[in-house]
Design an enzyme around this catalytic site. Structure first.
Site, short mmCIF file in Angstrom:
data_model
loop_
_atom_site.label_atom_id
_atom_site.label_comp_id
_atom_site.label_asym_id
_atom_site.label_seq_id
_atom_site.Cartn_x
_atom_site.Cartn_y
_atom_site.Cartn_z
N ARG A 1 16.25 -12.18 15.97
CA ARG A 1 16.16 -10.63 16.09
C ARG A 1 16.83 -10.26 14.77
NH1 ARG A 1 18.85 -7.44 20.92
NH2 ARG A 1 20.68 -7.87 19.96
N LYS B 1 17.87 -3.41 14.49
CA LYS B 1 19.33 -3.08 14.84
C LYS B 1 19.92 -3.16 13.50
CE LYS B 1 22.63 -5.06 17.90
NZ LYS B 1 23.07 -3.83 18.66
N GLU C 1 16.39 3.86 26.90
CA GLU C 1 17.74 3.17 26.86
C GLU C 1 18.72 3.82 27.00
OE1 GLU C 1 18.06 0.27 23.82
OE2 GLU C 1 17.14 1.54 22.29
#
Ligand code: PMP
Length: 285
Positions: free
Chosen positions: A52, A151, A184
């Site tokens: 990721r 991210k 989320e």
């Protein structure tokens, strides 16, 4: 010995671990990061976290100046030097120091930072009694503007929602996407239990694809619980039997109230408790 921080191949005492004020990570939030856990000296799903991180970097045209194998070794070396077996690991890759302009071509030396520390979980009480959430008015970043899958060091979207939650007396806040669907929370993914099924928003709802989320989906499927990634609205949250959040720091944490409405019986539900137990078995065996 003071805590040792890894920066670009060297270890520094915490007080001396510093990077340039010209680093675009600071000036523009130009960089990427990961938050991971180690249990009994083993980093949980390290390969997934590294994948990721590398994907986040690729999405912002940032080349991480080492291989995944070198990063994994640096993580374990830093844990070891600090004597940390059960801890939290923060990986940060900045764009590096440059000029006072956006142009990333005028930066050099992306900084790789590894912080290993002891974990500050939510207070035990939250795990036993469950969290309360409010829906933030700040919507999650539009995926066509800045993908929530990245991210990045620019977390203002989530921070603004977090402030809304804190001002309402909640440590987490629910974020909706640009369609008004459930996305989320500010630093955690969300799950519902409805009619015995486990439901969670799909990646294309505009969320970070949580490593803990994926672990819990695996656990639930192994346990024979029907699990579906489907679009959800606040209606689904309000009528759910159970709700919980997942994240590397939080692990699996029950939610008992959203927008002042009790979810289910208003206490952590049996399927949530079972999944918490199974997650502990997976991480603490
Ligand atoms: N969503 C957001 C916005 C996050 O920042 C995080 C990580 N803190 C998560 C979800 C959970 O992801 P993970 O399980 O990989 O920690």
């Amino acid at each position: 010995m003071p805590l040792q921080i890894y920066i670009a191949g060297k270890l520094y005492d915490k007080e001396d671990a510093k990077i340039s004020v010209y680093d675009h990570g600071l000036l523009y939030g130009d960089g990427v990061f990961e938050g991971m856990r180690s249990y009994s000296g083993k980093v949980f799903r390290l390969a997934e976290h590294l994948d990721r991180l590398w994907d986040s970097a690729q999405a912002i045209w940032l080349t991480i100046p080492m291989t995944k194998e070198e990063m994994a070794k640096a993580v374990y070396d830093t844990l070891k030097v600090n004597g940390i077996e059960d801890g939290y690991i923060r990986l940060v890759v900045t764009r590096g120091a440059g000029s006072l302009g956006l142009d990333p071509n005028r930066t050099s030396n992306p900084q790789v930072i590894i912080i290993t520390d002891h974990i500050a979980l939510y207070p035990r009480e939250y795990y036993e009694k469950g969290l309360e959430l409010v829906t933030a008015s700040t919507m999650r970043n539009h995926p066509a503007a800045l993908s929530p899958r990245i991210k990045s060091l620019n977390y203002l979207n989530n921070i603004l929602a977090k402030i809304e939650g804190l001002k309402a007396g909640c440590v987490e806040a629910l974020m909706l996407n640009h369609k008004g669907e459930v996305a989320e929370c500010t630093g955690d993914n969300i799950f519902l239990i409805a009619k015995g099924e486990l439901l969670t928003p799909p990646i294309d709802a505009g969320i970070l694809e949580g490593i803990t989320r994926n672990a819990v989906i695996d656990i639930a499927r192994d346990a024979g619980i029907t699990t579906r990634e489907i679009s959800l609205t606040r209606y689904d949250v309000y009528v759910a039997d159970e709700c919980f959040l997942t994240g590397s720091a939080a692990e699996v944490i029950p939610v008992v109230k959203v927008d002042n409405r009790e979810i289910g019986a208003g206490v952590p539900g049996p399927i949530t408790q079972d999944l918490i137990r199974r997650f502990h078995e997976l991480t603490r065996k």
